[in-house]
Design a protein around this motif. Structure first.
Motif, mmCIF file in Angstrom:
data_model
loop_
_atom_site.group_PDB
_atom_site.id
_atom_site.type_symbol
_atom_site.label_atom_id
_atom_site.label_comp_id
_atom_site.label_asym_id
_atom_site.label_seq_id
_atom_site.Cartn_x
_atom_site.Cartn_y
_atom_site.Cartn_z
ATOM 1 N N SER A 287 24.798 14.412 -31.738
ATOM 2 C CA SER A 287 25.952 13.852 -31.786
ATOM 3 C C SER A 287 26.035 12.351 -31.925
ATOM 4 O O SER A 287 26.923 11.892 -32.450
ATOM 5 N N ASP A 288 25.314 11.661 -31.108
ATOM 6 C CA ASP A 288 25.063 10.272 -31.246
ATOM 7 C C ASP A 288 24.817 9.686 -32.631
ATOM 8 O O ASP A 288 25.493 8.689 -32.884
ATOM 9 N N VAL A 289 23.727 10.388 -33.211
ATOM 10 C CA VAL A 289 23.621 9.971 -34.369
ATOM 11 C C VAL A 289 24.399 10.321 -35.507
ATOM 12 O O VAL A 289 24.827 9.360 -36.377
ATOM 13 N N LEU A 290 25.198 11.167 -35.244
ATOM 14 C CA LEU A 290 26.538 11.514 -36.220
ATOM 15 C C LEU A 290 27.470 10.594 -35.969
ATOM 16 O O LEU A 290 27.970 10.083 -37.109
ATOM 17 N N THR A 291 27.819 10.084 -34.831
ATOM 18 C CA THR A 291 28.855 9.245 -34.567
ATOM 19 C C THR A 291 28.395 7.852 -35.150
ATOM 20 O O THR A 291 28.990 7.299 -35.718
ATOM 21 N N HIS A 296 32.469 11.726 -37.412
ATOM 22 C CA HIS A 296 33.072 12.019 -36.321
ATOM 23 C C HIS A 296 33.217 13.331 -36.222
ATOM 24 O O HIS A 296 33.347 14.183 -35.018
ATOM 25 N N VAL A 297 33.673 14.019 -37.212
ATOM 26 C CA VAL A 297 33.855 15.449 -37.241
ATOM 27 C C VAL A 297 32.836 16.208 -36.791
ATOM 28 O O VAL A 297 32.787 17.166 -36.058
ATOM 29 N N GLY A 298 31.609 15.895 -37.475
ATOM 30 C CA GLY A 298 30.578 16.656 -37.162
ATOM 31 C C GLY A 298 29.823 16.317 -35.770
ATOM 32 O O GLY A 298 29.424 17.234 -35.080
ATOM 33 N N ALA A 299 30.075 15.404 -35.203
ATOM 34 C CA ALA A 299 29.614 14.974 -33.982
ATOM 35 C C ALA A 299 30.641 15.789 -32.752
ATOM 36 O O ALA A 299 30.157 16.584 -31.633
ATOM 37 N N ALA A 300 31.793 15.893 -33.395
ATOM 38 C CA ALA A 300 32.918 16.609 -32.224
ATOM 39 C C ALA A 300 32.454 18.277 -32.319
ATOM 40 O O ALA A 300 32.623 18.729 -31.290
ATOM 41 N N ARG A 301 32.195 18.544 -33.461
ATOM 42 C CA ARG A 301 31.727 20.273 -33.689
ATOM 43 C C ARG A 301 30.359 20.416 -32.707
ATOM 44 O O ARG A 301 30.235 21.556 -31.943
ATOM 45 N N THR A 302 29.376 19.466 -32.684
ATOM 46 C CA THR A 302 28.345 19.426 -31.923
ATOM 47 C C THR A 302 28.569 19.554 -30.481
ATOM 48 O O THR A 302 28.024 20.265 -29.823
ATOM 49 N N ASP A 303 29.591 18.603 -30.113
ATOM 50 C CA ASP A 303 29.869 18.602 -28.790
ATOM 51 C C ASP A 303 30.547 19.974 -28.205
ATOM 52 O O ASP A 303 30.486 20.237 -26.874
ATOM 53 N N GLU A 304 31.324 20.353 -29.047
ATOM 54 C CA GLU A 304 32.069 21.775 -28.689
ATOM 55 C C GLU A 304 31.106 22.874 -28.672
ATOM 56 O O GLU A 304 31.280 23.628 -27.679
ATOM 57 N N LEU A 305 30.230 22.869 -29.359
ATOM 58 C CA LEU A 305 29.129 23.924 -29.133
ATOM 59 C C LEU A 305 28.445 23.852 -27.576
ATOM 60 O O LEU A 305 28.275 24.856 -27.163
#
Length: 433
Positions: A287-291, A296-305
């Motif tokens: 998530s940090d690397v995606l951010t 940011h959309v990919g990071a948010a999806r990872t966080d939601e998982l």
């Protein structure tokens, strides 16, 4: 700081997701021969362990009273859970170990050691300590029992007892497992030179490719923790040459790539790692690397998982709280949940790692006075942990202690300038003001 023999929470994505607490054993745990009993030694690779389980089950069909075989079968299932990150083996391990004790209730150190290892794998460290003590009383020559005893003492924050236990283990069996545990204890005490020396010895006595990759990974993590990217990269590469695609090594290599500015390379490694081993730690790094990459959309999806999987786990295994989950919620806008998980974990597992995570959760919730006490105790062994110094520095700044806070931030960056893709830039910006 790494939890040397602790596996973090695991997220399983599919029709349903769950966060699972995995094992805490260090490397392949090898059975020993002692005056009390002779136990067959299963090989360490996953396929060999599977074959060993099949052979042992067939043997027990013929000789159901063989308590040594039941104990070995139980430990093999603990090992399979550890190396395969599959807690479905835990009930089978428990059943086999209980059967061993039923067949031989007195002096059965092998079964007691196995039950201690199983309790530790389930993060039930008080139970692990009780079983390990009984195992040592039954067989004072059991290096494996002293290994479980060491693990339990470390996670319970009882470091002098842990040092005594690991010394017994080394005296009985100087191998990758005992040297690795000793290395970690010196790392906790801030003696990185001795930690490296002992992990190098763990590498030199490695019995197979799994042991070798384990030692190389942790030598790399010692180098990473000290900000030595070149050495860390070389160690992780050596480990991956022996175990291609090993997810923990891929995730470690990704941190080096991100520190060098190679975000696409880091994302490739992290995606490969999380496809096989989706731990909270690996997903949070992803998530940090995606951010940092602007996704940011990919990071948010990872966080939601992580969030969804934790909600499901709360319904099925509420005790499986992990340090990485506490830090995840503290960093991702749910301080109340971070504090609740931190408080629950600290009550049963008061290690310095838990103290540090709980301090960060309390800071996120705005209780910096309480946070500072835990942050101080998290550094009471003088561990060279850049994140722990960063957390305490931020807490001190929040309390108005600018001198102390900036000193801690500077120390974090001295220890490892690359300690966090998320927080190292904040530390540098604060010091530049």
């Amino acid at each position: 700081m790494r939890r040397r023999w602790g596996h973090p929470a695991l997220v399983v994505a599919g029709a349903a997701a769950a966060v699972l607490g995995c094992g805490v054993l260090l490397g392949p745990l090898r059975y020993h021969e002692s005056p009390a009993a002779t136990v067959v030694t299963p090989a360490s690779p996953h396929n060999d362990l599977d074959n060993y389980v099949r052979r042992t089950v067939a043997h027990l069909d013929r000789v159901p009273g063989d308590w040594n075989a039941w104990a070995s079968l139980g430990m093999a299932h603990v090992q399979l859970a550890r190396i395969g990150f599959d807690p479905a083996h835990y009930p089978q391990a428990q059943a086999a170990l209980y059967r061993s004790l039923a067949e031989q209730p007195r002096g059965n150190a092998a079964a007691l050691t196995g039950l201690g290892a199983l309790a530790a794998a389930r993060h039930q460290f008080g139970d692990a300590l009780r079983y390990a003590r009984r195992a040592v009383a039954a067989d004072a020559y059991s290096a494996d029992a002293y290994g479980v005893l060491t693990d339990a003492y470390v996670e319970l924050g009882r470091y002098p007892e842990a040092r005594a236990a690991v010394q017994h283990m080394i005296d009985l069996r100087p191998d990758t497992g005992s040297f690795g545990r000793a290395s970690y204890l010196f790392e906790l005490a801030g003696d990185l030179a001795r930690a490296k020396e002992l992990m190098q010895r763990a590498l030199e006595v490695a019995a197979d490719q799994g042991d070798t990759a384990f030692a190389l990974q942790h030598l790399g993590e010692l180098a990473w923790g000290a900000g030595d990217l070149k050495t860390a990269e070389a160690r992780f590469a050596d480990g991956l040459a022996r175990q291609p695609g090993q997810p923990a090594l891929l995730a470690d290599r990704a941190k080096v790539k991100a520190a060098r500015g190679d975000l696409p390379g880091a994302l490739a490694d992290l995606r490969a790692a999380t496809a096989t081993l989706p731990t909270v730690d690996h997903l949070a790094t992803l998530s940090d690397v995606l951010t940092a990459s602007g996704d940011h959309v990919g990071a948010a999806r990872t966080d939601e998982l992580v969030r969804v999987s934790d909600r499901l786990t709360d319904l099925t295994a509420p005790a499986a709280t992990d340090i990485d989950l506490i830090l995840f919620y503290a960093d991702h806008g749910d301080p109340a949940k971070a504090v609740a998980k931190g408080r629950a974990l600290f009550a049963v597992r008061p290690s310095i790692s838990v103290e540090t995570a709980y301090a960060w959760a309390l800071h996120a919730a705005g209780d910096d006075r309480a946070a500072l006490g835990h942050a101080d105790r998290g550094l009471r062994l003088h561990t060279r942990d850049a994140k722990a110094y960063y957390y305490r520095g931020v807490i001190r700044l929040a309390l108005g202690d600018r001198t102390g806070g900036q000193a801690d931030l500077a120390e974090a960056l001295r220890i490892n300038p690359y300690f966090s893709l998320r927080y190292a830039p904040i530390a540098r910006a604060e010091l530049a003001r």
